[in-house]
Design an enzyme around this catalytic site. Sequence first.
Site, PDB file in Angstrom:
ATOM      1  N   GLU A  46      18.374  58.017  12.058  1.00  0.00           N
ATOM      2  CA  GLU A  46      18.354  59.440  12.431  1.00  0.00           C
ATOM      3  C   GLU A  46      18.769  59.666  13.882  1.00  0.00           C
ATOM      4  O   GLU A  46      18.774  60.787  14.362  1.00  0.00           O
ATOM      5  CB  GLU A  46      16.988  60.060  12.137  1.00  0.00           C
ATOM      6  CG  GLU A  46      15.796  59.285  12.636  1.00  0.00           C
ATOM      7  CD  GLU A  46      14.455  59.892  12.186  1.00  0.00           C
ATOM      8  OE1 GLU A  46      14.437  60.999  11.642  1.00  0.00           O
ATOM      9  OE2 GLU A  46      13.428  59.231  12.418  1.00  0.00           O
TER      10      GLU A  46
ATOM     11  N   CYS B 165      16.766  61.241   3.186  1.00  0.00           N
ATOM     12  CA  CYS B 165      15.478  61.927   2.995  1.00  0.00           C
ATOM     13  C   CYS B 165      15.368  63.194   3.832  1.00  0.00           C
ATOM     14  O   CYS B 165      14.331  63.837   3.843  1.00  0.00           O
ATOM     15  CB  CYS B 165      14.310  60.992   3.291  1.00  0.00           C
ATOM     16  SG  CYS B 165      14.240  60.459   5.008  1.00  0.00           S
TER      17      CYS B 165
ATOM     18  N   ASP C  12      17.094  64.995  11.824  1.00  0.00           N
ATOM     19  CA  ASP C  12      17.207  64.552  13.217  1.00  0.00           C
ATOM     20  C   ASP C  12      18.601  64.050  13.538  1.00  0.00           C
ATOM     21  O   ASP C  12      19.071  64.208  14.665  1.00  0.00           O
ATOM     22  CB  ASP C  12      16.169  63.454  13.500  1.00  0.00           C
ATOM     23  CG  ASP C  12      14.815  64.061  13.788  1.00  0.00           C
ATOM     24  OD1 ASP C  12      14.765  65.008  14.595  1.00  0.00           O
ATOM     25  OD2 ASP C  12      13.820  63.621  13.195  1.00  0.00           O
TER      26      ASP C  12
ATOM     27  N   HIS D  94       3.214  76.487  10.870  1.00  0.00           N
ATOM     28  CA  HIS D  94       2.362  76.082   9.749  1.00  0.00           C
ATOM     29  C   HIS D  94       2.530  77.030   8.570  1.00  0.00           C
ATOM     30  O   HIS D  94       2.585  76.618   7.421  1.00  0.00           O
ATOM     31  CB  HIS D  94       0.890  76.128  10.156  1.00  0.00           C
ATOM     32  CG  HIS D  94       0.533  75.146  11.218  1.00  0.00           C
ATOM     33  ND1 HIS D  94      -0.426  75.396  12.158  1.00  0.00           N
ATOM     34  CD2 HIS D  94       1.010  73.921  11.478  1.00  0.00           C
ATOM     35  CE1 HIS D  94      -0.532  74.364  12.953  1.00  0.00           C
ATOM     36  NE2 HIS D  94       0.341  73.461  12.566  1.00  0.00           N
TER      37      HIS D  94
HETATM   38  C1  PEP Z   1      14.722  63.759   9.165  1.00  0.00           C
HETATM   39  O1  PEP Z   1      14.756  63.724  10.397  1.00  0.00           O
HETATM   40  O2  PEP Z   1      15.704  64.036   8.462  1.00  0.00           O
HETATM   41  C2  PEP Z   1      13.468  63.485   8.454  1.00  0.00           C
HETATM   42  C3  PEP Z   1      13.434  63.370   7.150  1.00  0.00           C
HETATM   43  O3  PEP Z   1      12.326  63.381   9.189  1.00  0.00           O
HETATM   44  P1  PEP Z   1      11.556  64.643   9.814  1.00  0.00           P
HETATM   45  O4  PEP Z   1      12.167  65.886   9.235  1.00  0.00           O
HETATM   46  O5  PEP Z   1      10.139  64.478   9.443  1.00  0.00           O
HETATM   47  O6  PEP Z   1      11.827  64.459  11.271  1.00  0.00           O
HETATM   48 MG    MG Z   2      13.200  62.776  11.478  1.00  0.00          MG
END
Ligand code: PEP
Ligand code: MG
Length: 586
Positions: free
Chosen positions: A447, A518, A471, A205
Amino acid sequence: MTPEGSRAAASTVSFTVHGIGVSAGIAIGHAHLFAGMGAEVQHYEIPAADVLREQRRYDRAVKEVRDELEHLAESVRHGPSAELAPFVNVHMLLLDDAAFKDAPRDIIREQRANAEWALRNQLDELLAQFADIEDPYLREREDDVRQVAERILGALAGTRRRIMKPVREDATILVARELSPADVILFREHPFAAFVTDLGGATSHTAIVARSMNIPAIVALHHARSLIHEDELLIVDGTQGVVIVNPDRHVLAEYRLKQNEARLERDKLKRLRSAAATTLDGTVVQLYANIELPSDIEAVKASGATGIGLFRSEFLFMNRRDLPDEDEQYEAYRDVLEGLKGMPVTIRTLDIGADKSFEGQEAHAPVNPALGLRAIRYCLAEPQVFNTQLRAILRASRHGKALILIPMLTTWTEITQAIAAVARAKEELRDEGVKFDEYVPVGGMIEVPAAAIALPMFIRKLDFLSIGTNDLIQYTLAIDRADDRVAHLYDPLHPAVLNLIAGVIRTAQQYEKPVAVCGEMAGDVELTRLLLGFGLRHFSMHPAHLLSVKQRVLVTSLPDIASVVARILKADEPEKMQALIEKLNA
Ligand code: PEP
Ligand code: MG
């Protein structure tokens, strides 16, 4: 020469300590050591007649901490750091638990021990219960327990925590064994320039909060707290994860220069806020922001993002004992949609599991949480939770331009069932006469390597795609992204990863479906041209990275980079790959 330079040169040994940089940037200042529960605790016997008095002293300390936390909770609730409120709440819940409220009082009575010693014993007992736990999220609960104990110890010492009082007028760097997010919030009122800690991971956190507050920070330094002395001069390089202790004047001058350059660069970048992100050859690129909570909207606006490409909705569910109901979720989504004033807001459905879990879910901690009941798998197993969220998103969709994003799709059944769940939620709302946007697009996160490889199977059913590179890398390279012991193996430039990403973008173009990235790769300016060269026109990233990426887009000519990008996709040796990346960014 600066006063710091003369001090450093005069009397001290220079050395470096390495950790994990969790929040980028450079800070130069003097160390302020924070003594926590790691410090020695005195032990003395209490005469039988004084036991009651000692217990009351303990009660007063607990009450003082409670007042302090309530004050903190109130001050963060409506402020720019509202995302800290849940963390403070966890500490309040722990404080109310018998483990802190009653057990140390019993130890005082039974062992006739002083309150500090009783608390220390109780903490050791609690920490022993965490010893065998591997789940990183649960381990972070251990941090919370320790931090609450530290607060009580501070109150027992009769001093307000020294963290509240920077010792010098100029930049002060906090050196701690560990810090809680609630501590980090105090940086707002007291101008610490950075913090470094011995414990903690990149997903803690504290790291998340430090990033959102733009304070350079390094964790997992292991011995910084014992090696660094009060008031020593430090350089914190949050980008490299290095602390330089007592730098000589040449190093100091070099870092001051870097710091000034970064400051100038930041000021220059701000001017790009309202500029369109267009390449030199006139191609328009969309730069969106990733958010965790509605309070992140201010940062999104300041970044000049043209939409939100990833709202990690699971943060609404974390650090609490109950689930947010439909109305609470509706209000959160509505606030973001209204705040974005018609710009797209991509709400990812609950991605719980792996390193993110609910309170209480810990009891079923699986052996391989990242491969377990996570994200869409969890939602399909808990249809009521999923339905509540979908209804909330759909209801909020009237207030702006909402998109629904389904995480971790892997199989045909998952996608079919997820889309059916959206249709069911729509039908219910129609039956109830509740208005919503009938055309909310439904997209999928790519992912899992299986989804990237078998993309045509998914793509026809989806309105858009978003590549979650965090991921995708974890699952392609079989590396736990939350485990700092294998962090050095986490490689976005692995040929398998690059070919999967390029392949997804190519297929999406063939099927004329919008595709975004993303994951963290989207905010890495060193990879902007590479992704543009793959055909990516849609990036979503932490707001703090957006203007640097925009600047890179503005000075990129797509025809000029095409041949180097093609060669990168064929490169199979790391050195060759690195040389080509350097060429691409030259
Ligand atoms: C990712 O896996 O790239 C993603 C954007 O999701 P998170 O980081 O929340 O798993
Ligand atoms: Mg992810």
